[in-house]
Design a protein around this motif. Sequence first.
Motif, PDB file in Angstrom:
ATOM      1  N   GLY A   1       0.824  -1.192   0.000  1.00 14.62           N
ATOM      2  CA  GLY A   1       0.000   0.000   0.000  1.00 14.62           C
ATOM      3  C   GLY A   1       0.857   1.240   0.000  1.00 14.62           C
ATOM      4  O   GLY A   1       2.040   1.198  -0.333  1.00 14.62           O
ATOM      5  N   LEU A   2       0.239   2.326   0.395  1.00 11.09           N
ATOM      6  CA  LEU A   2       0.916   3.623   0.425  1.00 11.09           C
ATOM      7  C   LEU A   2       1.275   3.981   1.851  1.00 11.09           C
ATOM      8  O   LEU A   2       0.423   3.887   2.752  1.00 11.09           O
ATOM      9  CB  LEU A   2       0.006   4.692  -0.174  1.00 11.09           C
ATOM     10  CG  LEU A   2       0.493   6.148  -0.068  1.00 11.09           C
ATOM     11  CD1 LEU A   2       1.784   6.328  -0.868  1.00 11.09           C
ATOM     12  CD2 LEU A   2      -0.586   7.105  -0.559  1.00 11.09           C
TER      13      LEU A   2
ATOM     14  N   GLN B   1       3.792   6.870   4.259  1.00 14.90           N
ATOM     15  CA  GLN B   1       4.654   8.052   4.300  1.00 14.90           C
ATOM     16  C   GLN B   1       6.032   7.608   4.784  1.00 14.90           C
ATOM     17  O   GLN B   1       6.189   6.575   5.427  1.00 14.90           O
ATOM     18  CB  GLN B   1       4.098   9.078   5.284  1.00 14.90           C
ATOM     19  CG  GLN B   1       2.685   9.534   5.006  1.00 14.90           C
ATOM     20  CD  GLN B   1       2.656  10.794   4.157  1.00 14.90           C
ATOM     21  OE1 GLN B   1       3.682  11.402   3.902  1.00 14.90           O
ATOM     22  NE2 GLN B   1       1.471  11.168   3.713  1.00 14.90           N
ATOM     23  N   THR B   2       7.025   8.405   4.464  1.00 14.45           N
ATOM     24  CA  THR B   2       8.374   8.134   4.968  1.00 14.45           C
ATOM     25  C   THR B   2       8.337   8.034   6.497  1.00 14.45           C
ATOM     26  O   THR B   2       7.741   8.879   7.162  1.00 14.45           O
ATOM     27  CB  THR B   2       9.325   9.268   4.554  1.00 14.45           C
ATOM     28  OG1 THR B   2       9.440   9.265   3.127  1.00 14.45           O
ATOM     29  CG2 THR B   2      10.712   9.050   5.150  1.00 14.45           C
ATOM     30  N   GLY B   3       8.963   6.980   7.009  1.00 18.96           N
ATOM     31  CA  GLY B   3       8.999   6.768   8.444  1.00 18.96           C
ATOM     32  C   GLY B   3       7.884   5.892   8.982  1.00 18.96           C
ATOM     33  O   GLY B   3       7.954   5.438  10.135  1.00 18.96           O
ATOM     34  N   GLU B   4       6.879   5.652   8.166  1.00 18.90           N
ATOM     35  CA  GLU B   4       5.763   4.815   8.610  1.00 18.90           C
ATOM     36  C   GLU B   4       6.082   3.328   8.400  1.00 18.90           C
ATOM     37  O   GLU B   4       7.163   2.957   7.948  1.00 18.90           O
ATOM     38  CB  GLU B   4       4.491   5.216   7.873  1.00 18.90           C
ATOM     39  CG  GLU B   4       3.997   6.596   8.289  1.00 18.90           C
ATOM     40  CD  GLU B   4       2.651   6.936   7.649  1.00 18.90           C
ATOM     41  OE1 GLU B   4       1.979   7.848   8.175  1.00 18.90           O
ATOM     42  OE2 GLU B   4       2.273   6.313   6.644  1.00 18.90           O
ATOM     43  N   SER B   5       5.089   2.495   8.744  1.00 18.76           N
ATOM     44  CA  SER B   5       5.284   1.049   8.685  1.00 18.76           C
ATOM     45  C   SER B   5       4.220   0.382   7.832  1.00 18.76           C
ATOM     46  O   SER B   5       3.102   0.899   7.689  1.00 18.76           O
ATOM     47  CB  SER B   5       5.219   0.451  10.105  1.00 18.76           C
ATOM     48  OG  SER B   5       6.213   1.002  10.935  1.00 18.76           O
TER      49      SER B   5
ATOM     50  N   GLU C   1       7.740  -3.236  -6.141  1.00 19.45           N
ATOM     51  CA  GLU C   1       6.838  -4.385  -6.116  1.00 19.45           C
ATOM     52  C   GLU C   1       7.547  -5.440  -5.279  1.00 19.45           C
ATOM     53  O   GLU C   1       8.708  -5.768  -5.544  1.00 19.45           O
ATOM     54  CB  GLU C   1       6.588  -4.894  -7.537  1.00 19.45           C
ATOM     55  CG  GLU C   1       5.533  -5.956  -7.640  1.00 19.45           C
ATOM     56  CD  GLU C   1       4.122  -5.384  -7.725  1.00 19.45           C
ATOM     57  OE1 GLU C   1       3.977  -4.149  -7.761  1.00 19.45           O
ATOM     58  OE2 GLU C   1       3.163  -6.177  -7.762  1.00 19.45           O
ATOM     59  N   TYR C   2       6.866  -5.939  -4.266  1.00 22.77           N
ATOM     60  CA  TYR C   2       7.447  -6.939  -3.382  1.00 22.77           C
ATOM     61  C   TYR C   2       6.863  -8.311  -3.712  1.00 22.77           C
ATOM     62  O   TYR C   2       5.643  -8.466  -3.845  1.00 22.77           O
ATOM     63  CB  TYR C   2       7.164  -6.591  -1.922  1.00 22.77           C
ATOM     64  CG  TYR C   2       8.067  -5.509  -1.382  1.00 22.77           C
ATOM     65  CD1 TYR C   2       7.932  -4.192  -1.812  1.00 22.77           C
ATOM     66  CD2 TYR C   2       9.061  -5.803  -0.459  1.00 22.77           C
ATOM     67  CE1 TYR C   2       8.774  -3.192  -1.333  1.00 22.77           C
ATOM     68  CE2 TYR C   2       9.897  -4.816   0.032  1.00 22.77           C
ATOM     69  CZ  TYR C   2       9.750  -3.515  -0.399  1.00 22.77           C
ATOM     70  OH  TYR C   2      10.588  -2.530   0.081  1.00 22.77           O
ATOM     71  N   TYR C   3       7.742  -9.285  -3.804  1.00 30.07           N
ATOM     72  CA  TYR C   3       7.363 -10.653  -4.132  1.00 30.07           C
ATOM     73  C   TYR C   3       7.814 -11.588  -3.026  1.00 30.07           C
ATOM     74  O   TYR C   3       8.895 -11.419  -2.463  1.00 30.07           O
ATOM     75  CB  TYR C   3       8.023 -11.103  -5.433  1.00 30.07           C
ATOM     76  CG  TYR C   3       7.694 -10.265  -6.629  1.00 30.07           C
ATOM     77  CD1 TYR C   3       8.440  -9.138  -6.944  1.00 30.07           C
ATOM     78  CD2 TYR C   3       6.638 -10.614  -7.468  1.00 30.07           C
ATOM     79  CE1 TYR C   3       8.140  -8.355  -8.052  1.00 30.07           C
ATOM     80  CE2 TYR C   3       6.333  -9.848  -8.583  1.00 30.07           C
ATOM     81  CZ  TYR C   3       7.086  -8.726  -8.865  1.00 30.07           C
ATOM     82  OH  TYR C   3       6.778  -7.960  -9.963  1.00 30.07           O
ATOM     83  N   CYS C   4       7.013 -12.601  -2.735  1.00 33.05           N
ATOM     84  CA  CYS C   4       7.506 -13.656  -1.864  1.00 33.05           C
ATOM     85  C   CYS C   4       7.794 -14.881  -2.723  1.00 33.05           C
ATOM     86  O   CYS C   4       7.173 -15.075  -3.776  1.00 33.05           O
ATOM     87  CB  CYS C   4       6.541 -13.974  -0.728  1.00 33.05           C
ATOM     88  SG  CYS C   4       4.952 -14.648  -1.198  1.00 33.05           S
TER      89      CYS C   4
ATOM     90  N   VAL D   1       4.374  -1.612  -2.954  1.00 33.43           N
ATOM     91  CA  VAL D   1       4.636  -0.727  -1.813  1.00 33.43           C
ATOM     92  C   VAL D   1       5.065   0.623  -2.356  1.00 33.43           C
ATOM     93  O   VAL D   1       6.011   0.713  -3.137  1.00 33.43           O
ATOM     94  CB  VAL D   1       5.722  -1.306  -0.895  1.00 33.43           C
ATOM     95  CG1 VAL D   1       6.131  -0.276   0.163  1.00 33.43           C
ATOM     96  CG2 VAL D   1       5.240  -2.585  -0.230  1.00 33.43           C
ATOM     97  N   THR D   2       4.356   1.652  -1.950  1.00 41.02           N
ATOM     98  CA  THR D   2       4.676   3.021  -2.356  1.00 41.02           C
ATOM     99  C   THR D   2       4.984   3.834  -1.114  1.00 41.02           C
ATOM    100  O   THR D   2       4.237   3.779  -0.135  1.00 41.02           O
ATOM    101  CB  THR D   2       3.494   3.654  -3.108  1.00 41.02           C
ATOM    102  OG1 THR D   2       3.155   2.828  -4.233  1.00 41.02           O
ATOM    103  CG2 THR D   2       3.856   5.048  -3.609  1.00 41.02           C
ATOM    104  N   VAL D   3       6.080   4.555  -1.149  1.00 40.45           N
ATOM    105  CA  VAL D   3       6.477   5.367  -0.002  1.00 40.45           C
ATOM    106  C   VAL D   3       6.638   6.805  -0.469  1.00 40.45           C
ATOM    107  O   VAL D   3       7.444   7.100  -1.349  1.00 40.45           O
ATOM    108  CB  VAL D   3       7.793   4.871   0.622  1.00 40.45           C
ATOM    109  CG1 VAL D   3       8.123   5.698   1.874  1.00 40.45           C
ATOM    110  CG2 VAL D   3       7.696   3.397   0.973  1.00 40.45           C
ATOM    111  N   SER D   4       5.858   7.673   0.121  1.00 39.32           N
ATOM    112  CA  SER D   4       5.927   9.087  -0.254  1.00 39.32           C
ATOM    113  C   SER D   4       6.812   9.845   0.730  1.00 39.32           C
ATOM    114  O   SER D   4       6.846   9.552   1.917  1.00 39.32           O
ATOM    115  CB  SER D   4       4.530   9.703  -0.273  1.00 39.32           C
ATOM    116  OG  SER D   4       3.960   9.641   1.016  1.00 39.32           O
TER     117      SER D   4
END
Length: 127
Positions: free
Chosen positions: A10-11, A13-17, A93-96, A123-126
């Motif tokens: 998902g989306l 912010q920088t520093g989030e989890s 894009e994260y893959y397992c 995963v998008t990080v703004s």
Amino acid sequence: DVQLQASGGGLAQTGESLRLSCAASGITSDEYTIGWFRQAPGKEREGVSCISSADGSTYYADSVKGRFTISADNAKNTVYLQMNSLKPEDAAEYYCAAGVDFCTVIAGKLFAGMNYWGQGTQVTVSS
């Protein structure tokens, strides 16, 4: 057939989890490794982390060490990737994936021999 289903992207912010999940089914080997990989547009696929079913050993690329944690819930056949202190460079894009071969870290980079791959989760990080 081995099936791997990644979710939780998902989306942020920088520093989030964010926490990613990988639900696995059809793995018949007693010893296997499940790993997380990521690929950003225009970049090569990068190994992020993996965990061994044999002894629970975990491995991390230097780029995520100390911020990401991989864990497994064997009862649910699910592997998680807890991603804290996210940075814009974590966007991908994260893959397992699952394999019965190896997982190791060399010069800070994670290498693994994987036999099965699931679909990715974005995963998008703004900033």
